[in-house]
Design a protein around this motif. Sequence first.
Motif, PDB file in Angstrom:
ATOM      1  N   LEU A  56       0.836  -1.198   0.000  1.00  0.00           N
ATOM      2  CA  LEU A  56       0.000   0.000   0.000  1.00  0.00           C
ATOM      3  C   LEU A  56       0.876   1.257   0.000  1.00  0.00           C
ATOM      4  O   LEU A  56       0.683   2.174  -0.805  1.00  0.00           O
ATOM      5  CB  LEU A  56      -0.920  -0.015   1.214  1.00  0.00           C
ATOM      6  CG  LEU A  56      -1.963   1.095   1.300  1.00  0.00           C
ATOM      7  CD1 LEU A  56      -3.178   0.596   2.068  1.00  0.00           C
ATOM      8  CD2 LEU A  56      -1.447   2.349   1.927  1.00  0.00           C
ATOM      9  N   ILE A  57       1.850   1.293   0.873  1.00  0.00           N
ATOM     10  CA  ILE A  57       2.738   2.457   0.963  1.00  0.00           C
ATOM     11  C   ILE A  57       3.577   2.589  -0.308  1.00  0.00           C
ATOM     12  O   ILE A  57       3.731   3.684  -0.849  1.00  0.00           O
ATOM     13  CB  ILE A  57       3.631   2.354   2.215  1.00  0.00           C
ATOM     14  CG1 ILE A  57       2.772   2.446   3.468  1.00  0.00           C
ATOM     15  CG2 ILE A  57       4.713   3.428   2.212  1.00  0.00           C
ATOM     16  CD1 ILE A  57       3.475   2.027   4.739  1.00  0.00           C
ATOM     17  N   LEU A  58       4.098   1.484  -0.788  1.00  0.00           N
ATOM     18  CA  LEU A  58       4.911   1.497  -2.002  1.00  0.00           C
ATOM     19  C   LEU A  58       4.115   2.015  -3.192  1.00  0.00           C
ATOM     20  O   LEU A  58       4.564   2.912  -3.916  1.00  0.00           O
ATOM     21  CB  LEU A  58       5.447   0.085  -2.282  1.00  0.00           C
ATOM     22  CG  LEU A  58       6.226  -0.115  -3.587  1.00  0.00           C
ATOM     23  CD1 LEU A  58       7.437   0.797  -3.654  1.00  0.00           C
ATOM     24  CD2 LEU A  58       6.641  -1.583  -3.710  1.00  0.00           C
ATOM     25  N   ILE A  59       2.929   1.490  -3.392  1.00  0.00           N
ATOM     26  CA  ILE A  59       2.102   1.908  -4.530  1.00  0.00           C
ATOM     27  C   ILE A  59       1.714   3.378  -4.390  1.00  0.00           C
ATOM     28  O   ILE A  59       1.783   4.140  -5.367  1.00  0.00           O
ATOM     29  CB  ILE A  59       0.863   1.008  -4.678  1.00  0.00           C
ATOM     30  CG1 ILE A  59       1.286  -0.412  -5.072  1.00  0.00           C
ATOM     31  CG2 ILE A  59      -0.113   1.578  -5.702  1.00  0.00           C
ATOM     32  CD1 ILE A  59       0.177  -1.455  -4.960  1.00  0.00           C
ATOM     33  N   ALA A  60       1.337   3.807  -3.207  1.00  0.00           N
ATOM     34  CA  ALA A  60       0.964   5.211  -2.995  1.00  0.00           C
ATOM     35  C   ALA A  60       2.126   6.130  -3.345  1.00  0.00           C
ATOM     36  O   ALA A  60       1.933   7.156  -4.016  1.00  0.00           O
ATOM     37  CB  ALA A  60       0.512   5.431  -1.550  1.00  0.00           C
ATOM     38  N   HIS A  61       3.323   5.770  -2.956  1.00  0.00           N
ATOM     39  CA  HIS A  61       4.475   6.622  -3.258  1.00  0.00           C
ATOM     40  C   HIS A  61       4.824   6.588  -4.744  1.00  0.00           C
ATOM     41  O   HIS A  61       5.244   7.604  -5.301  1.00  0.00           O
ATOM     42  CB  HIS A  61       5.662   6.237  -2.385  1.00  0.00           C
ATOM     43  CG  HIS A  61       5.608   6.891  -1.047  1.00  0.00           C
ATOM     44  ND1 HIS A  61       4.737   6.481  -0.056  1.00  0.00           N
ATOM     45  CD2 HIS A  61       6.266   7.955  -0.546  1.00  0.00           C
ATOM     46  CE1 HIS A  61       4.891   7.256   0.996  1.00  0.00           C
ATOM     47  NE2 HIS A  61       5.803   8.163   0.730  1.00  0.00           N
ATOM     48  N   LEU A  62       4.649   5.453  -5.381  1.00  0.00           N
ATOM     49  CA  LEU A  62       4.879   5.409  -6.831  1.00  0.00           C
ATOM     50  C   LEU A  62       3.831   6.236  -7.575  1.00  0.00           C
ATOM     51  O   LEU A  62       4.142   6.879  -8.583  1.00  0.00           O
ATOM     52  CB  LEU A  62       4.904   3.962  -7.330  1.00  0.00           C
ATOM     53  CG  LEU A  62       6.170   3.188  -6.950  1.00  0.00           C
ATOM     54  CD1 LEU A  62       5.993   1.697  -7.211  1.00  0.00           C
ATOM     55  CD2 LEU A  62       7.390   3.724  -7.684  1.00  0.00           C
ATOM     56  N   LEU A  63       2.605   6.243  -7.078  1.00  0.00           N
ATOM     57  CA  LEU A  63       1.570   7.098  -7.674  1.00  0.00           C
ATOM     58  C   LEU A  63       1.921   8.569  -7.490  1.00  0.00           C
ATOM     59  O   LEU A  63       1.787   9.372  -8.422  1.00  0.00           O
ATOM     60  CB  LEU A  63       0.195   6.790  -7.069  1.00  0.00           C
ATOM     61  CG  LEU A  63      -0.429   5.456  -7.456  1.00  0.00           C
ATOM     62  CD1 LEU A  63      -1.669   5.180  -6.602  1.00  0.00           C
ATOM     63  CD2 LEU A  63      -0.765   5.418  -8.940  1.00  0.00           C
ATOM     64  N   LYS A  64       2.369   8.921  -6.296  1.00  0.00           N
ATOM     65  CA  LYS A  64       2.772  10.300  -6.051  1.00  0.00           C
ATOM     66  C   LYS A  64       3.935  10.670  -6.967  1.00  0.00           C
ATOM     67  O   LYS A  64       3.973  11.769  -7.518  1.00  0.00           O
ATOM     68  CB  LYS A  64       3.170  10.487  -4.577  1.00  0.00           C
ATOM     69  CG  LYS A  64       1.990  10.452  -3.642  1.00  0.00           C
ATOM     70  CD  LYS A  64       2.305  10.383  -2.161  1.00  0.00           C
ATOM     71  CE  LYS A  64       3.583  10.910  -1.672  1.00  0.00           C
ATOM     72  NZ  LYS A  64       3.682  10.885  -0.191  1.00  0.00           N
ATOM     73  N   TRP A  65       4.864   9.738  -7.132  1.00  0.00           N
ATOM     74  CA  TRP A  65       6.024   9.971  -7.999  1.00  0.00           C
ATOM     75  C   TRP A  65       5.556  10.240  -9.433  1.00  0.00           C
ATOM     76  O   TRP A  65       6.032  11.158 -10.094  1.00  0.00           O
ATOM     77  CB  TRP A  65       6.944   8.760  -7.962  1.00  0.00           C
ATOM     78  CG  TRP A  65       8.220   8.970  -8.717  1.00  0.00           C
ATOM     79  CD1 TRP A  65       8.437   8.764 -10.047  1.00  0.00           C
ATOM     80  CD2 TRP A  65       9.450   9.443  -8.181  1.00  0.00           C
ATOM     81  NE1 TRP A  65       9.724   9.072 -10.373  1.00  0.00           N
ATOM     82  CE2 TRP A  65      10.372   9.491  -9.240  1.00  0.00           C
ATOM     83  CE3 TRP A  65       9.864   9.818  -6.907  1.00  0.00           C
ATOM     84  CZ2 TRP A  65      11.693   9.911  -9.068  1.00  0.00           C
ATOM     85  CZ3 TRP A  65      11.172  10.230  -6.746  1.00  0.00           C
ATOM     86  CH2 TRP A  65      12.071  10.275  -7.820  1.00  0.00           C
ATOM     87  N   GLU A  66       4.636   9.450  -9.894  1.00  0.00           N
ATOM     88  CA  GLU A  66       4.186   9.572 -11.279  1.00  0.00           C
ATOM     89  C   GLU A  66       3.304  10.792 -11.515  1.00  0.00           C
ATOM     90  O   GLU A  66       3.431  11.470 -12.533  1.00  0.00           O
ATOM     91  CB  GLU A  66       3.428   8.312 -11.705  1.00  0.00           C
ATOM     92  CG  GLU A  66       3.015   8.324 -13.163  1.00  0.00           C
ATOM     93  CD  GLU A  66       2.508   6.997 -13.661  1.00  0.00           C
ATOM     94  OE1 GLU A  66       2.201   6.912 -14.854  1.00  0.00           O
ATOM     95  OE2 GLU A  66       2.419   6.032 -12.863  1.00  0.00           O
ATOM     96  N   TYR A  67       2.422  11.097 -10.581  1.00  0.00           N
ATOM     97  CA  TYR A  67       1.406  12.118 -10.835  1.00  0.00           C
ATOM     98  C   TYR A  67       1.659  13.464 -10.170  1.00  0.00           C
ATOM     99  O   TYR A  67       1.102  14.465 -10.601  1.00  0.00           O
ATOM    100  CB  TYR A  67       0.020  11.588 -10.451  1.00  0.00           C
ATOM    101  CG  TYR A  67      -0.396  10.482 -11.375  1.00  0.00           C
ATOM    102  CD1 TYR A  67      -0.997  10.773 -12.591  1.00  0.00           C
ATOM    103  CD2 TYR A  67      -0.138   9.155 -11.069  1.00  0.00           C
ATOM    104  CE1 TYR A  67      -1.355   9.760 -13.470  1.00  0.00           C
ATOM    105  CE2 TYR A  67      -0.498   8.141 -11.937  1.00  0.00           C
ATOM    106  CZ  TYR A  67      -1.100   8.448 -13.133  1.00  0.00           C
ATOM    107  OH  TYR A  67      -1.440   7.453 -14.009  1.00  0.00           O
TER     108      TYR A  67
END
Length: 156
Positions: A56-67
């Motif tokens: 959950l934390i990993l995906i959220a941070h990758l989303l923040k990174w991308e968007y």
Amino acid sequence: MTDLNTLYQTDYSAWAKRHIELLRDRRFAELDIDHLLEELGDMSKSERRELASRLLILIAHLLKWEYQYPLLSERWREFDGRSWRNTIVEQRKQVSVLLRQAPGLKSTLGETISAVYPDAVDLASKETQLPPETFPEQCALTGAQLLDDDFFPNSA
């Protein structure tokens, strides 16, 4: 002999050690089967919860990174996303260690990613203040991408 049921309630460590002895000696009839099954089931649940939490934390941070990263780095030259990168690196390492220690979790990786994705979107949305609709409805990241140390999504 100490009643294992009572020992389970009063001294868990001694209960566990006693079960190791009984199992080594193949004295299966003496095992506290009900509590043993409960503990084994909880071990599996705990590992699955940890995997879900870290993903959950990993995906959220990758989303923040991308968007959000492209927006912030355009506005502030000094913004380099270092804290996000550190979190991504840490979570990838922890997920890799967990999968190495509990290889049976690998078979649940895709299912777990799908299960935590809505919560990851919610977290990313709250932390970035971007609307949830900013992010894809389904997780576009594969398990391999999530665990790839060199993968960082490009801007949207």
